[in-house]
Design a protein around this motif. Sequence first.
Motif, short mmCIF file in Angstrom:
data_model
loop_
_atom_site.label_atom_id
_atom_site.label_comp_id
_atom_site.label_asym_id
_atom_site.label_seq_id
_atom_site.Cartn_x
_atom_site.Cartn_y
_atom_site.Cartn_z
N ASN A 50 15.96 9.46 -14.98
CA ASN A 50 15.69 8.49 -16.05
C ASN A 50 14.81 7.31 -15.59
O ASN A 50 15.06 6.16 -15.91
CB ASN A 50 17.00 7.96 -16.65
N ILE A 51 13.79 7.64 -14.84
CA ILE A 51 12.88 6.63 -14.28
C ILE A 51 12.06 6.00 -15.39
O ILE A 51 11.53 6.69 -16.25
CB ILE A 51 11.98 7.30 -13.22
N ASN A 52 11.96 4.65 -15.35
CA ASN A 52 11.12 3.98 -16.34
C ASN A 52 10.01 3.13 -15.71
O ASN A 52 9.23 2.50 -16.42
CB ASN A 52 11.96 3.15 -17.31
N ILE A 64 -1.65 7.33 -5.88
CA ILE A 64 -0.43 8.15 -5.92
C ILE A 64 0.49 7.64 -7.02
O ILE A 64 1.04 8.42 -7.80
CB ILE A 64 0.27 8.12 -4.55
N GLY A 65 0.62 6.32 -7.08
CA GLY A 65 1.46 5.72 -8.11
C GLY A 65 0.97 6.00 -9.51
O GLY A 65 1.74 6.32 -10.41
N LEU A 66 -0.35 5.92 -9.70
CA LEU A 66 -0.91 6.17 -11.02
C LEU A 66 -0.69 7.63 -11.45
O LEU A 66 -0.30 7.90 -12.58
CB LEU A 66 -2.40 5.82 -11.05
N ALA A 67 -0.93 8.56 -10.53
CA ALA A 67 -0.72 9.98 -10.86
C ALA A 67 0.74 10.24 -11.19
O ALA A 67 1.07 10.99 -12.12
CB ALA A 67 -1.17 10.86 -9.69
N THR A 68 1.65 9.60 -10.46
CA THR A 68 3.08 9.79 -10.70
C THR A 68 3.49 9.12 -12.00
O THR A 68 4.24 9.71 -12.80
CB THR A 68 3.89 9.24 -9.50
N ALA A 69 3.00 7.91 -12.24
CA ALA A 69 3.31 7.22 -13.50
C ALA A 69 2.79 8.01 -14.70
O ALA A 69 3.47 8.10 -15.73
CB ALA A 69 2.70 5.82 -13.48
N PRO A 75 5.09 2.96 -16.84
CA PRO A 75 4.16 2.04 -16.17
C PRO A 75 4.23 2.14 -14.64
O PRO A 75 5.27 2.45 -14.06
CB PRO A 75 4.63 0.65 -16.62
N LEU A 76 3.11 1.81 -14.02
CA LEU A 76 3.02 1.66 -12.58
C LEU A 76 2.96 0.17 -12.27
O LEU A 76 2.18 -0.56 -12.89
CB LEU A 76 1.74 2.32 -12.04
N VAL A 119 13.70 2.63 -10.89
CA VAL A 119 12.39 2.66 -10.26
C VAL A 119 12.28 3.72 -9.16
O VAL A 119 13.16 3.82 -8.30
CB VAL A 119 12.06 1.26 -9.65
N LEU A 120 11.20 4.48 -9.22
CA LEU A 120 10.82 5.40 -8.16
C LEU A 120 9.72 4.73 -7.36
O LEU A 120 8.71 4.28 -7.91
CB LEU A 120 10.31 6.73 -8.73
N VAL A 121 9.91 4.64 -6.04
CA VAL A 121 8.91 4.07 -5.15
C VAL A 121 8.11 5.22 -4.55
O VAL A 121 8.68 6.23 -4.12
CB VAL A 121 9.58 3.25 -4.02
N VAL A 122 6.78 5.10 -4.54
CA VAL A 122 5.91 6.14 -3.96
C VAL A 122 4.95 5.49 -2.97
O VAL A 122 4.59 4.33 -3.10
CB VAL A 122 5.13 6.93 -5.04
N ASP A 123 4.54 6.28 -1.98
CA ASP A 123 3.56 5.81 -1.01
C ASP A 123 2.90 7.01 -0.34
O ASP A 123 3.39 8.13 -0.43
CB ASP A 123 4.21 4.90 0.03
N ASP A 124 1.77 6.73 0.35
CA ASP A 124 1.03 7.82 0.98
C ASP A 124 1.68 8.29 2.27
O ASP A 124 1.82 9.50 2.48
CB ASP A 124 -0.44 7.44 1.21
N PHE A 125 2.10 7.37 3.14
CA PHE A 125 2.68 7.74 4.43
C PHE A 125 4.03 7.08 4.63
O PHE A 125 4.27 5.98 4.15
CB PHE A 125 1.77 7.30 5.59
#
Length: 189
Positions: A50-52, A64-69, A75-76, A119-125
């Motif tokens: 239920n990520i918003n 990465i954030g934009l693609a995931t959002a 929203p990102l 919130v889902l946190v995303v990053d490259d490395f």
Amino acid sequence: MKELKDYIKLHGKVANSSTLKVDSFINHQIDPKLMMAIGEEFKKRFQDKNINKILTIEASGIAIGLATAFAFNVPLVFAKKKKPSTMNDMYNATVYSFTKKESYNVCVSKEFLNENDKVLVVDDFLAMGNALVGLKEILNEAGAKFVGAGIVIEKGFQEGGKFLRENGIHLESLAIIDSLENNTIKFKD
């Protein structure tokens, strides 16, 4: 994620035993089809949460954030490394960059995170986990729920992934590098 591992094998460059260069397709020049596939893969792995909101740190995390959002249709938000003159009320954390060997303050406007956010946190490395710890501090300060972290490439030979998992963080890494020794990329199975 097989597609990502294939890209890494074909286009990744070992700079030394602790540094993998993926700047030709992830964090300098970006392959848009791969990036959108990464977003879809994170959606599959976290679809029941239920990520918003999606949260990352500028600059490499933004694509990465934009693609995931986009995949989640939410929203990102990205933490800024320099406080803009227009931002007055914000959450802050200090983050140490393993790559740049320096600490910096990251900030997010209080306008964009609150206690209603999952919130889902995303990053490259992921190397030592410092960026994720800093973003978790910001989410805690906001009262938001940190539901997990999506990492494109985890350096499995460093301690970050182990530390985060041992501390109860739901961590999904799309490719885990076991070793970069002898100029060879070896994945963890």
